[in-house]
Scaffold this motif. Structure first.
Motif, PDB file in Angstrom:
ATOM      1  N   GLY A   1       0.846  -1.195   0.000  1.00 35.01           N
ATOM      2  CA  GLY A   1       0.000   0.000   0.000  1.00 35.01           C
ATOM      3  C   GLY A   1       0.874   1.235   0.000  1.00 35.01           C
ATOM      4  O   GLY A   1       0.599   2.227  -0.645  1.00 35.01           O
ATOM      5  N   GLU A   2       1.960   1.151   0.717  1.00 34.29           N
ATOM      6  CA  GLU A   2       2.950   2.220   0.701  1.00 34.29           C
ATOM      7  C   GLU A   2       4.314   1.542   0.620  1.00 34.29           C
ATOM      8  O   GLU A   2       4.654   0.728   1.476  1.00 34.29           O
ATOM      9  N   PHE A   3       5.012   1.878  -0.413  1.00 37.37           N
ATOM     10  CA  PHE A   3       6.266   1.173  -0.680  1.00 37.37           C
ATOM     11  C   PHE A   3       7.448   1.987  -0.181  1.00 37.37           C
ATOM     12  O   PHE A   3       7.582   3.174  -0.481  1.00 37.37           O
ATOM     13  N   ARG A   4       8.297   1.364   0.573  1.00 36.83           N
ATOM     14  CA  ARG A   4       9.524   2.029   1.042  1.00 36.83           C
ATOM     15  C   ARG A   4      10.671   1.049   0.951  1.00 36.83           C
ATOM     16  O   ARG A   4      10.536  -0.114   1.313  1.00 36.83           O
ATOM     17  N   LYS A   5      11.754   1.531   0.477  1.00 41.55           N
ATOM     18  CA  LYS A   5      12.938   0.678   0.431  1.00 41.55           C
ATOM     19  C   LYS A   5      14.166   1.572   0.380  1.00 41.55           C
ATOM     20  O   LYS A   5      14.136   2.662  -0.177  1.00 41.55           O
ATOM     21  N   SER A   6      15.230   1.102   1.003  1.00 43.69           N
ATOM     22  CA  SER A   6      16.455   1.911   0.978  1.00 43.69           C
ATOM     23  C   SER A   6      17.661   0.998   1.135  1.00 43.69           C
ATOM     24  O   SER A   6      17.537  -0.188   1.435  1.00 43.69           O
TER      25      SER A   6
END
Lengths: 207, 211
Positions: free
Chosen positions: A56-61
């Motif tokens: 639903g909310e994509f975060r990656k680092s």
């Protein structure tokens, strides 16, 4: 089933080793996703089934040696672990260079990950890349970025604006921090009348 | 993106338009065999020049910030106020302070001001350190029907003067001689063409044949 004392010790050592290994790996490459994902199975163009993780909310680092290399944030994202490909809606990709931070936004982007490292970005729609430190903005309809060679390619019309003026043209290829680049067609450069004054002030240490 | 480095580079190319300032010509001057001084810059309004933005169009542009180099290639047109540079190639190098060190315009170089003054050559090099533009490969200046050609034309931007070096030819049109055009800044030349030169036609003065 009951474990013997020896078996318990071996298990405990194993768990500790696992935790230590995981911690070590995480310290080198930190990955994080945003919300709890769901699984989506779809058919690819070639007819094969592809399982995608939908966020639903994509975060990656990625963090390496204590320094953040890049991070991606999107309103929604579909990530295929098997292919290492993420299709993102309204993504915001931040690339941290030693002397510059570049924030890229677009309507859509496909990111390629190899071993959880960002390797390629194909951003489409209203693409805006902003070099924060230098306050320079690039606008175009498509950007292809290859991190391995640290080069981006904008096949369409590109407009770059900064404090001193603007450059526009078609078919741009260059490094992500635009230290080296080539505009291949229809180049137009506009330099503000006070740009030379700005240069002079900079040279004299004035703001 | 990190275009600032780009923009600061192109920003300083505007300084290259100083080249243009050199074309405000008042032709003719001292009669020295190999070196002729010509009064340049007399009609040039530097204040308006500095206030005007610069536009550059070309087919392609290449920038290398690490080497402090940029190259505009193909149908290059630089305009600022009523001045214009046309060439096929414009290369520049700048320093750490984003100031132009050297600019080189090559192939069919045409520099005009207000459509009344025109300088042409195959190569024009501007060096910021000494403020000199050196035009080579068939350099020529035209204004109000008068013209000057020589092997080399040096334009001293900081001193408002120029030199024509080598085989110098100056053609003065009657209009210029009536005062509408170039004004001699030195001793009026004596039109004594050497035997090898063609017979002067009315209104044409051929000055010393250097070399």
């Amino acid at each position: 089933m009951r474990l013997t004392k020896l078996q318990s010790r071996i298990l405990a050592v194993g768990v500790l080793a696992l935790v230590f290994t995981a911690g070590f790996l995480l310290s080198r490459t930190k990955k994080e996703f945003g919300t709890i994902p769901t699984i989506e199975v779809s058919k690819d163009d070639d007819g094969t089934l592809d399982a995608k993780v939908v966020f639903g909310e994509f975060r990656k680092s990625e963090v390496k040696n204590g320094r953040k290399l890049w991070e991606v944030h999107a309103k929604t994202g579909r990530y295929s672990p098997e292919k290492g490909i993420g299709d993102l809606e309204f993504p915001e990709v931040t690339i941290y260079k030693p002397t510059e931070t570049v924030v890229l936004t677009a309507d859509k982007a496909r990111i390629h990950l190899t071993l959880n490292s960002l390797t390629k970005i194909d951003a489409k729609g209203s693409v805006v890349a902003h070099a924060v430190n230098k306050d320079v903005t690039l606008k175009t309809s498509r950007v292809l970025y290859d991190k391995e060679i640290d080069k981006l390619h904008c096949p369409e019309h590109v407009e770059i604006t900064g404090p001193q003026g603007s450059i526009s043209g078609d078919d741009l290829e260059g490094t992500v921090d635009i230290k080296a680049f080539v505009f291949r067609r229809n180049v137009r450069t506009f330099i503000r009348a006070d740009a030379r004054k700005q240069n002079g002030n900079k040279a004299n240490g004035k703001k | 993106m990190a275009k600032n480095s780009t923009l600061r580079q192109i920003g300083v190319t505007g300084i290259g338009l100083i080249l243009l300032s050199s074309v405000a010509v008042g032709v003719v001057a001292e009669n020295k065999p190999a070196t002729q001084s010509i009064g340049l810059g007399a009609n040039f309004d530097k204040s308006s020049f500095r206030k005007a933005p610069t536009n550059i169009t070309s087919d392609s542009l290449s920038v290398e910030s690490e080497k402090h180099l940029f190259v505009y290639s193909g149908n290059v047109v630089v305009t600022q106020a009523d001045m214009k540079i046309i060439c096929e190639n414009l290369e520049g190098r700048y320093n750490d302070k984003n100031q132009i060190e050297i600019l080189t315009a090559t192939k069919n170089v045409v520099i005009t001001k207000a459509d009344t003054i025109k300088a042409t050559s195959q190569k024009a090099v501007y060096t910021a350190a000494d403020g000199i533009v050196v035009m080579t490969d068939n350099p020529a200046l035209e204004q109000n029907g008068s013209s000057l050609a020589s092997d080399i034309i040096k334009i001293y931007l900081n001193e408002n003067r120029s030199e024509a070096i080598g085989k110098v030819k100056v053609n003065l049109s009657p209009k210029s001689e009536e005062g509408a055009g170039p004004v001699p800044t030195g001793t009026p030349p004596t039109p004594t063409p050497p035997p090898s030169t063609p017979t002067p036609i009315p209104g044409v003065i051929i000055l010393g044949q250097g070399k």
